[in-house]
Design a protein around this motif. Structure first.
Motif, PDB file in Angstrom:
ATOM      1  N   GLN A 177       0.822  -1.206   0.000  1.00  0.00           N
ATOM      2  CA  GLN A 177       0.000   0.000   0.000  1.00  0.00           C
ATOM      3  C   GLN A 177       0.860   1.261   0.000  1.00  0.00           C
ATOM      4  O   GLN A 177       0.411   2.322  -0.442  1.00  0.00           O
ATOM      5  N   GLU A 179       1.194   2.867  -3.345  1.00  0.00           N
ATOM      6  CA  GLU A 179       0.035   3.538  -3.904  1.00  0.00           C
ATOM      7  C   GLU A 179       0.047   5.042  -3.644  1.00  0.00           C
ATOM      8  O   GLU A 179      -0.665   5.791  -4.304  1.00  0.00           O
ATOM      9  N   HIS A 229       2.516   6.955  -4.310  1.00  0.00           N
ATOM     10  CA  HIS A 229       3.321   7.612  -5.341  1.00  0.00           C
ATOM     11  C   HIS A 229       3.124   7.015  -6.735  1.00  0.00           C
ATOM     12  O   HIS A 229       3.566   7.595  -7.727  1.00  0.00           O
ATOM     13  N   HIS A 230       2.479   5.856  -6.805  1.00  0.00           N
ATOM     14  CA  HIS A 230       2.297   5.187  -8.092  1.00  0.00           C
ATOM     15  C   HIS A 230       0.883   4.614  -8.177  1.00  0.00           C
ATOM     16  O   HIS A 230       0.273   4.273  -7.160  1.00  0.00           O
ATOM     17  N   GLU A 231       0.399   4.513  -9.404  1.00  0.00           N
ATOM     18  CA  GLU A 231      -0.875   3.830  -9.618  1.00  0.00           C
ATOM     19  C   GLU A 231      -0.599   2.331  -9.654  1.00  0.00           C
ATOM     20  O   GLU A 231       0.127   1.850 -10.520  1.00  0.00           O
ATOM     21  N   LEU A 232      -1.147   1.599  -8.694  1.00  0.00           N
ATOM     22  CA  LEU A 232      -0.854   0.181  -8.552  1.00  0.00           C
ATOM     23  C   LEU A 232      -2.121  -0.640  -8.731  1.00  0.00           C
ATOM     24  O   LEU A 232      -3.106  -0.454  -8.020  1.00  0.00           O
ATOM     25  N   HIS A 233      -2.068  -1.556  -9.685  1.00  0.00           N
ATOM     26  CA  HIS A 233      -3.163  -2.510  -9.901  1.00  0.00           C
ATOM     27  C   HIS A 233      -2.686  -3.875  -9.403  1.00  0.00           C
ATOM     28  O   HIS A 233      -1.621  -4.340  -9.796  1.00  0.00           O
ATOM     29  N   THR A 234      -3.483  -4.506  -8.539  1.00  0.00           N
ATOM     30  CA  THR A 234      -3.079  -5.777  -7.949  1.00  0.00           C
ATOM     31  C   THR A 234      -4.007  -6.899  -8.377  1.00  0.00           C
ATOM     32  O   THR A 234      -5.236  -6.751  -8.348  1.00  0.00           O
ATOM     33  N   PHE A 239       1.580  -1.202 -18.433  1.00  0.00           N
ATOM     34  CA  PHE A 239       2.229  -1.116 -17.119  1.00  0.00           C
ATOM     35  C   PHE A 239       3.722  -0.836 -17.270  1.00  0.00           C
ATOM     36  O   PHE A 239       4.410  -1.467 -18.070  1.00  0.00           O
TER      37      PHE A 239
END
Length: 315
Positions: A18, A21, A23-28, A51
């Motif tokens: 987490q 998230e 500082h970056h767009e994170l898709h999990t 990505f």
């Protein structure tokens, strides 16, 4: 960024990732066992080219069996959190970890153990270090009162303790250490830790601070640690006789146990400080993730048919 991770690891690693998230767009994608076994289909079903980074936290046996699928990923970061738990760098298990690295020469590998990081770096692997951590729920808010003396987690008969075997049996006699062998179940281990004032952990044969060491801190024990790497201890904030008791010989172990048994107040302070220190590891690991994902990657060489065929049957 994309994170491909085992669903079973969500409670363990979710809070740490987490931190990215912010500082970056994170898709999990939390993968169950079936999807882990069909990693190529999972990758093909995602817009991979969108990505900038693909982070993979999966059991090693899954990674090793699907190298051909991983070779589709040009911006790949592979987390190998069990490498430092393996003792001998000459064993077949460690050899397979190295083979995985060599099959993905452009990828970045992340290990929990500075000793293993240095070892892989000497072999030309792009490898960075992430401190070991435990999930937040493992750190109890209140620690039960201690009624027993010193315990040791491990089986002296195991090969990794060969050079320490005589010493372990000697200190068991001298200090009346309660040894919890490898055949003990988690309820027994937890019970021993919860009731023991001190816990001796020998990480020296391994590649870094192990999970069971952190569990001893979580249980509120004074941890007597024979470390794999004193520099790593310093980097994660362990300070001798403040939040841990560091040892590197039988004589030092016996001396510190005897001292702490005579000075109960200091032992209590060390245990409390060690328990509090453990809560900082999640934040430290989260900060390290930023430094792990930022650097550029090596040249991608996984886009040829021969390589795909070769690693389809790689063992």
């Amino acid at each position: 960024m994309l994170l491909l991770a085992s669903g079973a690891s969500k409670q363990h690693i979710g809070a740490v990732f987490q931190h990215l998230e912010g500082h970056h767009e994170l898709h999990t994608e939390w993968l169950n066992g079936a999807r882990q076994g069909q990693l190529s289909s999972v990758i093909d079903g995602l817009p991979i080219t969108e990505f900038d980074r693909v982070l993979v936290w999966l059991p090693f046996k899954r990674l090793y069996s699907q190298i051909s699928a991983l070779r589709k990923l040009s911006k790949l970061i592979v987390f190998d959190p069990i490498l430092h738990e393996l003792a001998s760098i000459e064993g077949e298990a460690l050899h397979r970890h190295v083979k995985l690295c060599k099959a993905l020469p452009w990828a970045r590998f992340v290990v929990c153990g500075q000793k293993r990081q240095r070892w892989l770096k000497k072999q030309g692997v792009d490898v960075l270090w992430l401190p070991s951590f435990v999930e937040p729920f493992a750190v109890e808010e209140e620690v039960a009162p201690k009624t027993n003396g010193v315990c040791f987690l491990g089986d002296p008969e195991l090969p990794e303790y060969k050079q320490y075997r005589e010493m372990l049996y000697e200190v068991r006699r001298e200090l009346k250490i309660h040894i919890v062998g490898s055949d003990a179940g988690m309820p027994e281990i937890s019970g021993v830790l919860d009731s023991s004032l001190m816990c001796f952990v020998c990480d020296s044969p391994f590649g870094g601070v192990r999970r069971q060491t952190l569990e001893a801190f979580a249980a509120g024990c004074v941890v007597l640690l024979w470390p794999a790497d004193k520099d790593e201890c310093a980097d994660i904030g362990l300070v001798d006789m403040e939040n841990v008791a560091l040892v590197d010989s039988k004589e030092e172990l016996v001396a510190k146990v005897n001292f702490l048994q005579r000075h109960k107040d200091q032992a209590s302070r060390i245990a409390s400080s060690g328990h509090l220190w453990l809560t900082t590891l999640e934040m430290q690991a989260g900060k390290c993730l930023g430094a792990i994902v930022e650097p550029p990657f090596g040249e991608y060489t996984g886009d040829n048919a021969w390589g795909g065929l070769k690693y389809l049957f790689y063992r």
